[in-house]
Design a protein around this motif. Structure first.
Motif, short mmCIF file in Angstrom:
data_model
loop_
_atom_site.label_atom_id
_atom_site.label_comp_id
_atom_site.label_asym_id
_atom_site.label_seq_id
_atom_site.Cartn_x
_atom_site.Cartn_y
_atom_site.Cartn_z
N VAL A 1 29.17 109.29 39.90
CA VAL A 1 28.32 109.85 39.99
C VAL A 1 28.09 110.33 41.89
O VAL A 1 28.47 109.41 42.11
N LYS B 1 23.44 109.56 44.08
CA LYS B 1 23.84 108.41 43.09
C LYS B 1 22.96 107.38 44.72
O LYS B 1 22.19 106.28 44.11
N ARG B 2 22.97 107.79 45.47
CA ARG B 2 21.91 106.61 46.42
C ARG B 2 20.71 107.27 45.87
O ARG B 2 19.97 106.35 45.41
N TYR C 1 23.73 110.91 35.10
CA TYR C 1 24.00 109.70 34.32
C TYR C 1 23.83 109.67 33.10
O TYR C 1 22.66 109.87 32.73
N SER D 1 29.91 106.41 34.62
CA SER D 1 29.65 105.63 35.59
C SER D 1 28.97 105.68 36.49
O SER D 1 28.95 106.66 37.17
N TRP D 2 28.10 105.16 37.79
CA TRP D 2 28.05 105.22 38.99
C TRP D 2 28.72 105.74 39.57
O TRP D 2 28.44 106.60 40.78
N ASP D 3 29.82 105.02 39.70
CA ASP D 3 31.12 105.24 40.44
C ASP D 3 31.55 106.92 40.72
O ASP D 3 31.94 107.63 41.73
N PRO E 1 19.90 101.95 38.75
CA PRO E 1 21.14 100.62 38.59
C PRO E 1 20.86 99.42 38.48
O PRO E 1 21.81 98.94 37.37
N LYS F 1 27.72 111.62 34.10
CA LYS F 1 28.87 110.68 34.28
C LYS F 1 28.38 109.29 33.18
O LYS F 1 27.32 109.36 32.83
N GLU G 1 19.54 104.73 43.49
CA GLU G 1 20.44 103.32 43.91
C GLU G 1 18.56 102.78 44.62
O GLU G 1 17.67 101.97 44.51
N GLU H 1 28.04 111.12 45.57
CA GLU H 1 27.59 109.87 46.66
C GLU H 1 25.82 110.39 46.56
O GLU H 1 25.14 109.84 46.63
#
Ligand SMILES: Nc1ncnc2c1ncn2[C@@H]1O[C@H](COP(=O)(O)OP(=O)(O)OP(=O)(O)O)[C@@H](O)[C@H]1O
Ligand SMILES: [Mg+2]
Lengths: 469, 254
Positions: free
Chosen positions: A99, A104-105, A133, A95-97, A113, A93, A108, A101
């Motif tokens: 990716v 992404k976590r 990403y 954008s991180w949004d 990010p 992706k 993070e 969940e």
């Protein structure tokens, strides 16, 4: 627990967690032609890549483990139990949004990010086998810089990819480069157009989340004439009881007058076999510089190399290895001089703690017909305990006249009196040890980019805390 | 009671008893000189106070402001206010004086509190000036390649920066030229006051002309054999250690 996020995340505690697997694509355990076809099908490889993989597999199966010179511990790897490809089955992706969940976590928690916003020109995040990403700052992209995962690079930029892929490190270079050639997935593909100087670093973060897994990223960086780029990679994995294999191949090509700086912070957990082949090709007046820090893992075997192919090319390896109890850092550097007036520099510092073992293997090759080549090699080892071990195997073949080599090696130990002295000033034993280790690597770390040296010092502190008392 | 007290201390190393029933009190605010022949156990006493792991305390008590020091790790003793200037300071390769002292001071701050860099450097430069040290020293690695005198000065610099409650100075005067001796003495004198107790180990009466002690003790074969006012040092210089031994309350092993 630390709460602040770091520039390059190498905090062992932060890395030691895993979310449940979310993989849709799974090649299953074991390695055969079927595995190769599965991977090629999933990745929609062109035929030449499928064939390349099959050749890789054949070579891998033919080649014995290099236990005649390397650690017998390699025999502990059960290649039939490892899973060679795992992915969520979606493209990386922008954008991180977008990716998933859980993934992404993960990133993070690792602070990726945030670092991207702060000081990076681009980021790629790989989760098990594939990039989830990848993004590059608009201004950098507009200069024509390409920074994508290798899967995407192969698909969208086949003309550049194919021209250089496998040219610096052939399939049969060693057993593990052959393995990577068979099952490679992920890694970065970077192309910097002529004259473009990328100001901020591009960063990739390699995360292993799954158990019984092998990560085989393949990175290819091409810096076209007169361009400059800095690439940083970070890696972590959770602490599993089973074996994890990380076997990457990294190829760098610096064309005439180009400069590539490649920085690695490896913070693998103690169950990881880290067997990586890294080599750069420096054309006329070009420079390839490896900054390589190896912390963690069960066994690391890695000898970043530079082939100085054009006149006045320069190669450099600055490395730090920290071997804690139960770990073996078998690292070094290779400098192949293949043109006149080429210069290379190797500075290697290793630290062995407890029963940790650090091995340095160096190779400097200057053939007879060359003129005015120079190499400087320095390797220093620090032993923290009486049980710690270090070995040095420098191999220097320099022939011909007018070529100069300089080689220095030292082994030192942190004395009990030194620790007592430092404790008398108020430092705990662990703080005294880590300050001593920092003192040992200090002059080298000063040459590293700022964000990176701060983090390295912090990681050393963490390692020392864990190993004392 | 605010004092550093040693009571009937016995210390062994390598199966040999070096300190044999030593009793000594250094109240906060006073300077006590400790003199004695080579090998009498002065440095051993200093290291035991600081918690050196090689020495075994077989008997006796060591208290600092009412707290049992023997139960504490060397670094805990240091953070609670005990400082020792070493007779032979160690080198700390690659660690600059500035970074070393910074880490030492940081270790005394409550968790989460960061040392303020500008205040720190201001203080460091002030103390260096007091001790006649060039600022360029801050970026040199602790004791690495230092001359004997530079090492001793660096010990006193650390004393000045760490502001302990009690300081044990083990032959800080040896190896100093006469000008350096005056500077270092001046440094120590400027730290004297009601909040600092000093145990000054020396062989030379000369130092005591500059740092005038409140009390003088003579140690022979692991024990204090005489104690007195500053005049004792002069008398000792005239009469020698045999005289001091004769004055011991009990016979002293040689
Ligand atoms: N680590 C050790 N192992 C064996 N013997 C030791 C050790 N440390 C001290 N000693 C012995 O203990 C005795 C006292 O030594 P110490 O250094 O305390 O004397 P000192 O009074 O400080 O002497 P000086 O005036 O020469 O500094 C000496 O005989 C010394 O050899
Ligand atoms: Mg002594």
């Amino acid at each position: 627990m630390k709460t602040e996020t770091s520039a390059v995340d190498i905090n062992r505690n932060i890395g030691d967690f895993a979310y449940p697997e979310v993989h849709v694509r799974d090649a299953g355990a074991g390695l055969s032609e079927k595995t190769i076809h599965y991977i090629s099908d999933v990745k929609e490889d062109p035929d030449w890549v499928r064939e390349y993989r099959l050749r890789g597999l054949k070579t891998f199966l033919e080649k014995p483990l290099p236990t005649h010179w390397a650690s017998k511990d390699l025999e502990a790897i059960d290649f039939d139990k490892i899973r060679y490809y795992l992915s969520p089955g979606t493209a990386a992706k922008r954008s991180w949004d977008e990716v998933p969940e859980d993934i992404k976590r993960t990133f993070e928690r690792l602070g990726i990010p945030e670092q991207e916003r702060k000081f990076l020109a681009g980021v790629e995040a790989q989760f098990d086998s594939e990039a989830v990403y990848s993004n590059i700052k608009k201004a950098v992209g507009e200069q024509g810089v390409i920074f994508v995962g290798s899967t995407e690079g192969l698909k969208n930029h086949p003309e550049i990819f194919r021209k250089w892929f496998g040219k610096v490190i052939p399939i049969g270079d060693n057993k593990f480069s052959a393995l990577n050639s068979a099952v490679f997935s992920g890694g970065s593909f970077i192309y910097v157009p002529p004259g473009v100087k990328v100001k901020h670093p591009l960063q990739a973060y390699f995360r292993i989340n799954a158990e019984n897994f092998g990560q085989f990223e393949r990175t290819l960086i091409i810096a076209d004439e007169g361009s400059e780029v800095t690439y940083m990679e970070g890696c972590t994995a959770p602490k599993f009881n089973t074996t994890t294999l990380h076997s990457a191949v990294v190829e760098l090509v610096a064309l005439k007058g180009a400069k590539i700086q490649y920085i690695t912070v490896q913070n693998w957990s103690a169950n990881v076999f880290n067997l990586v082949t890294k080599r750069g090709l420096a054309h006329e007046n070009a420079e390839v510089k490896w900054i390589d820090c190896n912390i963690g893992s069960r066994l690391t075997m890695k000898y970043p190399s530079v082939i100085m192919k054009g006149r006045k090319a320069r190669g450099e390896v600055l490395s730090i290895a920290l071997a804690n109890d139960g770990q073996h850092q078998d690292t070094g550097a290779k400098m192949i001089h293949a043109a006149d007036e080429t210069t290379s520099n190797i500075i290697s510092k290793s630290i062995s703690i407890g029963k940790g073992r650090a091995t340095y293997r160096g190779l400097v090759h200057v053939p007879k017909h060359l003129k005015n080549c120079k190499n400087n090699t320095e390797c220093d080892a620090l032993l923290i305990n009486a049980t710690s071990r270090t070995d040095t195997y420098p191999a220097i073949t320099v022939r011909g006249t007018g070529n100069a080599v300089q080689h220095e090696a030292s082994v030192s130990q942190v004395s009990a009196e030194q620790i007592f002295y430092m404790q008398q000033r108020g430092l705990t034993e662990a703080q005294a040890m880590s300050l001593s280790v920092n003192g040992f690597v200090n002059d080298l770390v000063r040459q590293f980019p700022m964000e990176y040296s701060v983090e390295l010092k912090r990681l050393i502190e963490l390692e020392m805390e864990g190993s004392v008392g | 009671m605010k004092e550093l007290s040693v009571e009937n201390l016995h210390v062994t190393i390598a199966d040999q008893e070096i300190v044999r029933g030593l009793t000594l009190r250094v109240p906060r605010g006073e300077v006590h000189a400790l003199m004695g022949p080579n090998g009498s156990g002065k440095s051993t006493l200093a290291k035991v106070l600081a918690g050196h792991p090689d020495y075994q305390v077989t008997k006796g008590k060591v208290m600092m402001d009412g707290e049992n020091l023997l139960e504490l790790e060397p670094d805990e003793r240091a953070r609670r206010g005990l400082f020792m200037a070493f007779q032979y300071p160690s080198e700390v390769p690659g660690v600059t004086i500035a970074n070393f002292l910074r880490a030492a001071i940081q270790s005394r701050l409550p968790e989460g509190e960061e040392l303020e860099a500008t205040d720190y450097y201001a203080k460091l430069y002030e103390k260096m000036e007091l001790l006649g040290m060039d600022r360029s020293f801050t970026s040199r690695a602790v004791n690495e390649g230092f001359s004997g005198g530079e090492k001793k000065r660096t010990e006193i610099l650390q004393l000045a920066m760490l502001e302990p409650k009690y300081a044990v100075l083990d032959e800080t005067d040896s190896g100093l030229d006469i000008d350096a001796l005056k500077t270092v003495a001046h440094g120590v004198n400027s730290l004297r006051g009601p909040d600092l107790g000093v145990l000054l180990i020396t062989h030379y009466q000369r130092l005591l002309n500059y740092i005038i002690p409140d009390h003088v003790h003579v140690m022979v074969a692991g024990r204090i054999v005489r104690s007195g006012r500053k005049e004792l040092a002069l008398e000792l210089e005239e009469r020698g250690y045999d005289w001091a031994r004769e004055g011991a309350a009990e016979p002293v092993l040689r």
